[in-house]
Design an enzyme around this catalytic site. Structure first.
Site, PDB file in Angstrom:
ATOM      1  N   ILE A 144       1.861  18.717   8.128  1.00  0.00           N
ATOM      2  CA  ILE A 144       2.610  18.596   6.860  1.00  0.00           C
ATOM      3  C   ILE A 144       3.622  19.736   6.726  1.00  0.00           C
ATOM      4  CG2 ILE A 144       0.788  17.326   5.648  1.00  0.00           C
ATOM      5  CD1 ILE A 144       0.130  20.022   4.211  1.00  0.00           C
ATOM      6  N   ASP A 145       4.040  20.285   7.848  1.00  0.00           N
ATOM      7  CA  ASP A 145       4.983  21.416   7.811  1.00  0.00           C
ATOM      8  C   ASP A 145       6.276  21.074   7.073  1.00  0.00           C
ATOM      9  OD1 ASP A 145       5.209  19.670  10.102  1.00  0.00           O
ATOM     10  OD2 ASP A 145       6.832  20.943  10.798  1.00  0.00           O
ATOM     11  N   ARG A 147      -8.286  -0.908   4.607  1.00  0.00           N
ATOM     12  CA  ARG A 147      -7.382   0.094   4.035  1.00  0.00           C
ATOM     13  C   ARG A 147      -6.007  -0.488   3.749  1.00  0.00           C
ATOM     14  NH1 ARG A 147      -7.464   5.805   6.841  1.00  0.00           N
ATOM     15  NH2 ARG A 147      -6.139   6.046   5.024  1.00  0.00           N
ATOM     16  N   ARG A 182      -0.156  14.591  12.910  1.00  0.00           N
ATOM     17  CA  ARG A 182       0.384  14.359  11.547  1.00  0.00           C
ATOM     18  C   ARG A 182       0.338  15.627  10.682  1.00  0.00           C
ATOM     19  NH1 ARG A 182      -1.587   8.640   9.420  1.00  0.00           N
ATOM     20  NH2 ARG A 182       0.367   8.758   8.291  1.00  0.00           N
ATOM     21  N   ASP A 228       4.933   0.802  11.903  1.00  0.00           N
ATOM     22  CA  ASP A 228       3.760   0.096  11.368  1.00  0.00           C
ATOM     23  C   ASP A 228       3.694  -1.355  11.816  1.00  0.00           C
ATOM     24  OD1 ASP A 228       3.697   1.800   8.138  1.00  0.00           O
ATOM     25  OD2 ASP A 228       3.176   2.421  10.158  1.00  0.00           O
ATOM     26  N   CYS A 263      -5.358  12.280  12.602  1.00  0.00           N
ATOM     27  CA  CYS A 263      -6.026  10.978  12.498  1.00  0.00           C
ATOM     28  C   CYS A 263      -5.864  10.291  13.848  1.00  0.00           C
ATOM     29  CB  CYS A 263      -5.416  10.166  11.367  1.00  0.00           C
ATOM     30  SG  CYS A 263      -3.855   9.451  11.785  1.00  0.00           S
ATOM     31  N   LYS A 278       0.842  -1.207   0.000  1.00  0.00           N
ATOM     32  CA  LYS A 278       0.000   0.000   0.000  1.00  0.00           C
ATOM     33  C   LYS A 278       0.874   1.253   0.000  1.00  0.00           C
ATOM     34  CE  LYS A 278      -1.694   1.457   4.064  1.00  0.00           C
ATOM     35  NZ  LYS A 278      -1.334   2.826   4.450  1.00  0.00           N
ATOM     36  N   ASN A 279       1.899   1.261   0.845  1.00  0.00           N
ATOM     37  CA  ASN A 279       2.677   2.491   1.041  1.00  0.00           C
ATOM     38  C   ASN A 279       3.698   2.747  -0.055  1.00  0.00           C
ATOM     39  OD1 ASN A 279       1.138   2.868   3.257  1.00  0.00           O
ATOM     40  ND2 ASN A 279       2.728   2.353   4.762  1.00  0.00           N
TER      41      ASN A 279
HETATM   42  C1  EPZ Z   1       4.050   7.031   6.160  1.00  0.00           C
HETATM   43  O1  EPZ Z   1       3.216   8.024   6.716  1.00  0.00           O
HETATM   44  C2  EPZ Z   1       3.201   5.768   6.082  1.00  0.00           C
HETATM   45  N1  EPZ Z   1       2.043   5.996   5.218  1.00  0.00           N
HETATM   46  C3  EPZ Z   1       2.733   5.388   7.493  1.00  0.00           C
HETATM   47  O2  EPZ Z   1       2.032   4.150   7.385  1.00  0.00           O
HETATM   48  C4  EPZ Z   1       3.971   5.169   8.369  1.00  0.00           C
HETATM   49  O3  EPZ Z   1       3.562   4.869   9.687  1.00  0.00           O
HETATM   50  C5  EPZ Z   1       4.847   6.440   8.370  1.00  0.00           C
HETATM   51  O4  EPZ Z   1       5.186   6.790   7.004  1.00  0.00           O
HETATM   52  C6  EPZ Z   1       6.131   6.259   9.153  1.00  0.00           C
HETATM   53  O5  EPZ Z   1       6.854   5.203   8.638  1.00  0.00           O
HETATM   54  C7  EPZ Z   1       2.214   5.938   3.876  1.00  0.00           C
HETATM   55  O6  EPZ Z   1       3.306   5.724   3.374  1.00  0.00           O
HETATM   56  C8  EPZ Z   1       0.985   6.181   3.046  1.00  0.00           C
HETATM   57  P1  EPZ Z   1       5.938  10.529   8.225  1.00  0.00           P
HETATM   58  P2  EPZ Z   1       3.714   9.580   6.706  1.00  0.00           P
HETATM   59  O7  EPZ Z   1       5.795  11.776   7.433  1.00  0.00           O
HETATM   60  O8  EPZ Z   1       4.481   9.851   5.494  1.00  0.00           O
HETATM   61  C9  EPZ Z   1       5.729  13.795  11.652  1.00  0.00           C
HETATM   62  C10 EPZ Z   1       0.295   2.624   7.807  1.00  0.00           C
HETATM   63  O9  EPZ Z   1      -0.098   2.091   8.858  1.00  0.00           O
HETATM   64  N2  EPZ Z   1       5.631  14.762  10.559  1.00  0.00           N
HETATM   65  O10 EPZ Z   1       7.180   9.715   8.066  1.00  0.00           O
HETATM   66  O11 EPZ Z   1       2.536  10.426   7.005  1.00  0.00           O
HETATM   67  C11 EPZ Z   1       4.499  12.892  11.744  1.00  0.00           C
HETATM   68  O12 EPZ Z   1       3.479  13.514  12.488  1.00  0.00           O
HETATM   69  C12 EPZ Z   1       0.642   4.104   7.784  1.00  0.00           C
HETATM   70  O13 EPZ Z   1       0.455   2.027   6.716  1.00  0.00           O
HETATM   71  C13 EPZ Z   1       5.687  16.114  10.857  1.00  0.00           C
HETATM   72  O14 EPZ Z   1       5.802  16.512  12.017  1.00  0.00           O
HETATM   73  O15 EPZ Z   1       4.691   9.582   7.969  1.00  0.00           O
HETATM   74  C14 EPZ Z   1       5.040  11.671  12.421  1.00  0.00           C
HETATM   75  O16 EPZ Z   1       5.073  11.899  13.807  1.00  0.00           O
HETATM   76  C15 EPZ Z   1       0.372   4.775   9.130  1.00  0.00           C
HETATM   77  N3  EPZ Z   1       5.597  17.022   9.838  1.00  0.00           N
HETATM   78  C16 EPZ Z   1       6.479  11.576  11.892  1.00  0.00           C
HETATM   79  O17 EPZ Z   1       6.787  12.881  11.384  1.00  0.00           O
HETATM   80  C17 EPZ Z   1       5.474  16.631   8.529  1.00  0.00           C
HETATM   81  O18 EPZ Z   1       5.419  17.501   7.635  1.00  0.00           O
HETATM   82  C18 EPZ Z   1       6.657  10.573  10.765  1.00  0.00           C
HETATM   83  O19 EPZ Z   1       5.698  10.894   9.767  1.00  0.00           O
HETATM   84  C19 EPZ Z   1       5.417  15.249   8.247  1.00  0.00           C
HETATM   85  C20 EPZ Z   1       5.505  14.336   9.278  1.00  0.00           C
END
Ligand code: EPZ
Length: 432
Positions: free
Chosen positions: A131-132, A408, A129, A316, A124, A22-23
């Protein structure tokens, strides 16, 4: 709402096909927006998120064609995505709020048209989460970013992003993917420092290179992208789902069974997971179709894990490992460092008789002899899987409610488990 009913106590035995990841599939689908010619993706899993994103991409002008529905269990779909022109640069709130990965259209839209308006995803179940990091990355590439009425409005002056240096203060999978896609069409060179190194990013980079992108440093913390004027289409097969594979390896171990997980390069992509599972007593034997997973002895050993960005232990897999630790021969310490609220499975596992004590972002799990079947509530994707895993070993029946979360990320889970001996069914349930 649908629920799953599972009766515990049956060892799982046989072959279980692992689906496309999926990811990896979600960013790969967004990459289709970067070119006017056809990007044909195979091994796409049949999942709710894939359908949701397909509709979103069509809203931006992608013409999609299902070349092969992939009806056989574990056989992915083949879908071509052709976007002759971007017809709409706005990603609406009602889709983005349902699926955070929709934010991955931001980079491609910005790169292809010089502008994008994407709803802020909102939080969520597992955390805020934000997106900064994505937005700071686009600003480093010259984009003007404004926030208005819950939407991000991004504009590249002159219609094209400029190559720049993007330094991520913390590792972000999605931000790395967004910037990587945008950089392929930027003017000049982009260097991404402290890039995420998850295998799904290597998959995306390999596909972008096949589309004509110029990327070096794949698998390292520094990605360098020489922007090009255009990308062309290609055919690409999505990598196997390492989280699904790890989840079913745990199912084999917990039920004292033996499963052949069928898929490509599973041990390679499961780096970070295999080490922890091996320490817990699971042995992996490679076969020409995939890998056999089973418990080496009759005991699950207590292990201590801390979730980390790749190649560390993946967040995950945290909920699934916790399910396994509830019946370990000693105790386990599980520390979650990536998300601030990824322990929603704890109260549900506790209702099944698990002995779990929480200390902030750390869970102490003491093994018990037997979990007890109960009605439980799924709260997020991986938490749902941990409850199914617990149900496979609990006495009597466990009802996992709100399993739309599972749809999902776990393709045809009930069928896959039934085929290897689980007593598991899905029904409309009373829905609680
Ligand atoms: C991806 O999410 C995966 N989703 C998640 O899988 C996975 O848990 C995560 O990476 C970490 O490995 C997909 O690939 C679709 P991050 P993503 O940006 O990209 C913080 C599942 O169960 N952050 O690496 O959203 C964030 O809040 C899902 O399959 C910021 O602060 O994760 C988190 O604490 C769940 N600012 C940490 O970084 C930002 O702009 C890691 O998030 C972006 C993220």
């Amino acid at each position: 709402m649908d629920r799953i009913a599972v009766t515990g106590g049956f060892a799982l035995k046989g072959s279980l096909p692992i689906s496309g990841a999926k990811n990896a599939a979600l960013p790969l689908m967004c990459a289709g927006l970067l070119t006017e010619s056809a990007l044909t993706l195979s091994n796409l899993p049949h999942l709710a998120d894939i359908s949701t994103l397909k509709s979103l991409l069509e809203g931006h002008g992608a013409e999609t064609k299902i070349e092969d529905e992939g009806k056989k269990l574990g056989e992915g779909q083949i879908i071509s995505f052709t976007t002759p022109a971007i017809t709409n640069t706005t990603a609406p709130y009602d889709i983005v709020r349902k699926m955070r990965a929709s934010i991955l259209v931001l980079g491609p839209l910005l790169a292809r048209t010089g502008e994008a308006t994407v709803s802020l995803p909102g939080g969520c179940a597992i955390g805020n989460r934000p997106i900064d990091l994505h937005l700071k990355g686009f600003e480093a590439m010259g984009a003007n970013i404004e926030l208005e009425e819950g939407y991000v409005r991004a504009v590249a002056p002159g219609g094209r992003l400029k190559g720049g240096t993007v330094v991520f203060p913390t590792v972000s999978v999605g931000a790395t993917e967004n910037i990587l896609m945008a950089a392929t069409l930027a003017e000049g060179t982009t260097v991404i420092e402290n890039a995420a190194r998850e295998p799904e990013i290597a998959d995306l980079a390999s596909c972008l290179i096949a589309m004509g992108a110029n990327i070096t440093g794949i698998g390292t913390r520094t990605l360098t992208v020489e922007g090009v004027d255009k990308l062309h289409g290609t055919e690409y097969s999505v990598m196997s789902d390492r989280i699904e594979a790890g989840s079913y390896a745990i199912a084999a171990a917990m039920t004292r069974g033996e499963l052949e997980l069928v898929g490509e390069n599973l041990l390679e992509v499961m780096t970070g997971t295999v080490g922890a599972l091996h320490e817990a007593g699971i042995e992996f034997t490679e076969t020409d179709q995939g890998v056999i997973a089973k418990l080496a002895s009759d005991k699950i050993k207590g292990i201590n894990v801390t979730t980390q960005p790749f190649p560390g232990f993946p967040t995950d897999m945290q909920a699934q490992v916790m399910a396994m630790m509830t019946i370990c021969d000693s105790a386990s310490v599980i520390n979650e460092t990536i998300f601030e609220n990824r322990f929603m499975h704890v109260p549900e596992l506790t209702r099944m008789g698990a002995d779990i004590t929480m200390h902030g972002s750390t869970a102490i799990v003491r093994g018990v002899d037997q979990l007890l079947g109960a009605p439980v509530m799924a709260t997020d994707l991986r938490a749902s899987m941990s409850l199914v895993l617990a149900g496979l070993v609990a006495d009597r029946q466990t009802f996992v409610n709100r399993i739309y979360h599972l749809d999902r990320g776990y393709e045809r889970l009930v069928e896959k488990l039934q085929n290897v001996g689980a007593k598991i069914t899905r029904d409309s349930g009373m829905g609680i």
